[in-house]
Design an enzyme around this catalytic site. Structure first.
Site, PDB file in Angstrom:
ATOM      1  CD  GLU A 343      -2.933  -1.369   2.185  1.00 34.56           C
ATOM      2  OE1 GLU A 343      -2.834  -0.572   3.153  1.00 34.56           O
ATOM      3  OE2 GLU A 343      -3.751  -2.304   2.165  1.00 34.56           O
ATOM      4  CD  GLU A 446      -5.015  -7.564   0.181  1.00 39.73           C
ATOM      5  OE1 GLU A 446      -5.863  -6.991   0.908  1.00 39.73           O
ATOM      6  OE2 GLU A 446      -3.798  -7.339   0.240  1.00 39.73           O
TER       7      GLU A 446
END
Length: 570
Positions: A343, A446
C-alpha cells in the site's frame, strides 16, 4: 425489484450540451460560465497526462464545458438535476465525463475532483449522498476522465449530480458529463466472447493408428484450469473442517491474512515468532497449494508496530535489513510471490524516515535473497474510480519510480476490496490503463465484495470475476476469504458459518464450472478429434470395440492451433 422494461440502458439521463441552462452553482459565491474550445485534439493531449493513454478513452471530448469559479469551500461547485423517475433501484448506473481544474495556488499542480449524487428519498439518511467517482486533475488546460458508478436501494423523490472537491479558490470545470444505466447482460455477452479469445485454444488430437481409430468415441474432460484462483486463510480457519473442505476443493493458491505480516512475526523488538506462519505454510504444502507472501513491509503508519516508530534512522534501517534477511532466508523458495511494501499509494512510513531510495532497495534485496519469487506492488481502490490517491496513473508512476531505482517489480497487485456497486466498464478501464504500460502481469490479490443483499453481492462478484478473467493482462485472482466469521468484511462471505453456500458462493462455483471444458464426439476418418478448450490439463477417454483408454495432456497458451499426438494402445 427493478423490472427490465423500466430501464433504458446506455441512454444519457442528463444530456450535457456544455451550456449553462441546466447547471446550477453550489456555494454562496460560486459563479458559472460556459466555454468552448475547437481544438479537441489538443485537449486530448492534455487529458492523456491527467487521465491515461488514449486507447482507453470512452469517447472524444466535445470541447464545450462549464467552469465553476469563485468557490469558497471544497464542497462548492456545480450541480445538475437527474430525472428521479428515470432512476430505478438495484440497477448500476455509470457516471462518466471530463473534469479539470485551473487557478489557485501555483505550488500545487494537482487537485482531487469528485462527482457525487445527492438524493432526496423521503428521509433515508443512508441514501443522502452517493460517491460517483473521483480523479486527480492537473492544473491548467488538461482534462481527466471521471469514471464511476452508483446504485440506489429505493426510488428517490429527487436527485442531482454534483461536481466539486478541489480546494477553495480553484476553479472546477466539467465537460460532457453522462449518467446512464449499464446493461449487465449485454456486457456479459461481450466478456464471454473476449474470454473465448483470451483463455481458450483450438486443439487437434491426433490418435496413434490414424484411420484405424476412425469412428471411435472420445470424451475430453478438463482436470485443472491454468488460471489460478486462491483465497486468504488464517490459523483459525484451517481448524474448521467445512472451511478446509471448500478451500481445498475450489482454490489453487493461498495467502495468509495476518500471520506473515511483520507486526505478527515480531510484535516487540527482538521477539520473533514464525510459528503461525509455519503452520499455515505446512498446511498449504500438505494440500498442494501455492502461496503468496503477504507482506514483507507495510507502508501505512497505522499498520506499523510502535517499536519501529520509536527507532532512530540508523536503527530503523538496520531493522529493515534484519526483516528482509530473516524472512526471505527462512522461506527462500517457499513463497512464489511477495508483496514487498504493501500500500505505498496510501502510506510512506519507511520512505519518510529513510528516503525514497528505501523502497527500491527492499525489492533489490528481496530479489537477491529469494531470486525465484515474483515481487509485487500491492494496493487498494485502483479499480473503484473513487480514490484520487489510487488512480491507475499514480500506480504506474509508482512502478516506474521503483524500476528506475533498480527494483525488479514482477507483478502488479490490485487488491479488489469492492463495495457496491461494481461496474464492469469502470474495472476494465482501470485494468486497461495498467496493462497498456506492459510493465508486469496483474493479479487481483484481495478480492471481496461487501454488500448486505446477497443477491446483489452475487451480481457484483460475477461482474468482478468476469471482467478480470476476460482481461489478457490478469494472471490470477485471490479472494480475501469466503466464509462467514473467517474473513475481514462481514458482508462479503460466500459460505455461511454452517458451511452452506449462499447465492454469491453459488455464482462463484457456477463460473468455475463455466470455465472448464468438457467435449465429446467421434474420431474422424484421419484419426483426429478437434475441440476448443480452456488452458489447463485434460484427460481423454477413447472408446472402441476393444475397450477404453485414458490419456492425459495439457493445453498451454498460444495463438495458433495446438496439435498433439496421443499414443492410444488398445
Amino acid at each position: 425489484m427493478a423490472l427490465a422494461h423500466e430501464v433504458a440502458f446506455d441512454v444519457n439521463l442528463i444530456d450535457d450540451d456544455g451550456g449553462l441552462a441546466r447547471w446550477a452553482p453550489v456555494g454562496t459565491r460560486t459563479a458559472l460560465s460556459a466555454h468552448a474550445e475547437r481544438d479537441t485534439a489538443a485537449m486530448l493531449t492534455g487529458a492523456v497526462s491527467a487521465g491515461g493513454p488514449p486507447n482507453v478513452r470512452i469517447r472524444r471530448p466535445s470541447g464545450r464545458y462549464v467552469v465553476a469559479s469563485c468557490r469558497a469551500d471544497e464542497e462548492d461547485g456545480l450541480r445538475r438535476a437527474v430525472p428521479a423517475g428515470a432512476l430505478v433501484p438495484r440497477i448500476t448506473y455509470r457516471v462518466v465525463g471530463w473534469v479539470g481544474v485551473q487557478g489557485g495556488d501555483e505550488r500545487h499542480r494537482h487537485h482531487a475532483v469528485r462527482v457525487g449524487l445527492r438524493v432526496d428519498d423521503g428521509g433515508d439518511e443512508r441514501c443522502g449522498w452517493l460517491d460517483c467517482g473521483a480523479v486527480r486533475a492537473e492544473v491548467g488546460d488538461g482534462w481527466a476522465e471521471i469514471n464511476g458508478a452508483f446504485r440506489l436501494r429505493a426510488r428517490p423523490r429527487a436527485a442531482a449530480v454534483h461536481v466539486h472537491g478541489a480546494p477553495a479558490g480553484v476553479d472546477v470545470k466539467v465537460m460532457d458529463l453522462q449518467v446512464f444505466a449499464t446493461d449487465r447482460k449485454a456486457r456479459f455477452t461481450q466478456l464471454k466472447e473476449e474470454t473465448e479469445k483470451v483463455r481458450k485454444r483450438d486443439v487437434i488430437l491426433k490418435l496413434s493408428g490414424g484411420a484405424t481409430m476412425s469412428g471411435a468415441s472420445i470424451r475430453v474432460v478438463q482436470l485443472e484450469n491454468r488460471f489460478p484462483f486462491g483465497s486468504c486463510i488464517n490459523k483459525t480457519a484451517i481448524r474448521n473442517p467445512k472451511f478446509v473442505d471448500f478451500f481445498t476443493n475450489n482454490f489453487d493458491w493461498a495467502v495468509f491474512e495476518n500471520e506473515l505480516k511483520w507486526y505478527s512475526t515480531e510484535p516487540q523488538r527482538g521477539q520473533i515468532n514464525y510459528r503461525d506462519a509455519d503452520e499455515l505454510l505446512d498446511f498449504c504444502h500438505r494440500h498442494g497449494k501455492s502461496t503468496r507472501g503477504h507482506c514483507i513491509f507495510w507502508a501505512v503508519d497505522g499498520d506499523v508496530q510502535q517499536w519501529l516508530k520509536d527507532l532512530g534512522r540508523d536503527d530503523l534501517a538496520a531493522a529493515v535489513q534484519g526483516r528482509l534477511h530473516g524472512l526471505l532466508s527462512r522461506y527462500a523458495g517457499r513463497f512464489r510471490h511477495y508483496d514487498v511494501n504493501n500500500e505505498m499509494l496510501h502510506g510512506r512510513f519507511y520512505r519518510d524516515r529513510l528516503g525514497d531510495g528505501v523502497a527500491p532497495l527492499m525489492f533489490r534485496e528481496a530479489a537477491r535473497l529469494d531470486p525465484a519469487a515474483r515481487l509485487f506492488v500491492n494496493d487498494y481502490n485502483i479499480l473503484r474510480g473513487n480514490d484520487p490517491n489510487a488512480t491507475p496513473e499514480k500506480y504506474v508512476e509508482l512502478v516506474d519510480a521503483l524500476r528506475r531505482g533498480g527494483a525488479a517489480v514482477g507483478g502488479i497487485g490490485v487488491q479488489g476490496h469492492m463495495d457496491s456497486p461494481v461496474a464492469g466498464q469502470v474495472i476494465r478501464v482501470a485494468l486497461d490503463k495498467l496493462a497498456a504500460t506492459g510493465h508486469a502481469p496483474i493479479w487481483i490479490t484481495e478480492l471481496d465484495v461487501s454488500e448486505p443483499d446477497v443477491g446483489l453481492r452475487a451480481d457484483d462478484l460475477e461482474v468482478m470475476l468476469r471482467e478480470a478473467y476476460a482481461h489478457p493482462a490478469v494472471e490470477g485472482i485471490v479472494l480475501w476469504g469466503f466464509m462467514q466469521g473467517q474473513m475481514w468484511r462481514p458482508d462479503a462471505y460466500l459460505v455461511d458459518a454452517d458451511g452452506n453456500v449462499n447465492e454469491a458462493g453459488q455464482r462463484f462455483l457456477q463460473l468455475q464450472r463455466e470455465w472448464r471444458s468438457d467435449a465429446s464426439g467421434i474420431v474422424d476418418g484421419d484419426g483426429r478429434f478437434k475441440f476448443r478448450g480452456f488452458h489447463g490439463t485434460y484427460v481423454a477417454q477413447v472408446t472402441t470395440a476393444k475397450g477404453k483408454m485414458l490419456k492425459t495432456f495439457a493445453v498451454e497458451k498460444g495463438d495458433d492451433s495446438l496439435e498433439l499426438d496421443l499414443d492410444i494402445e488398445m
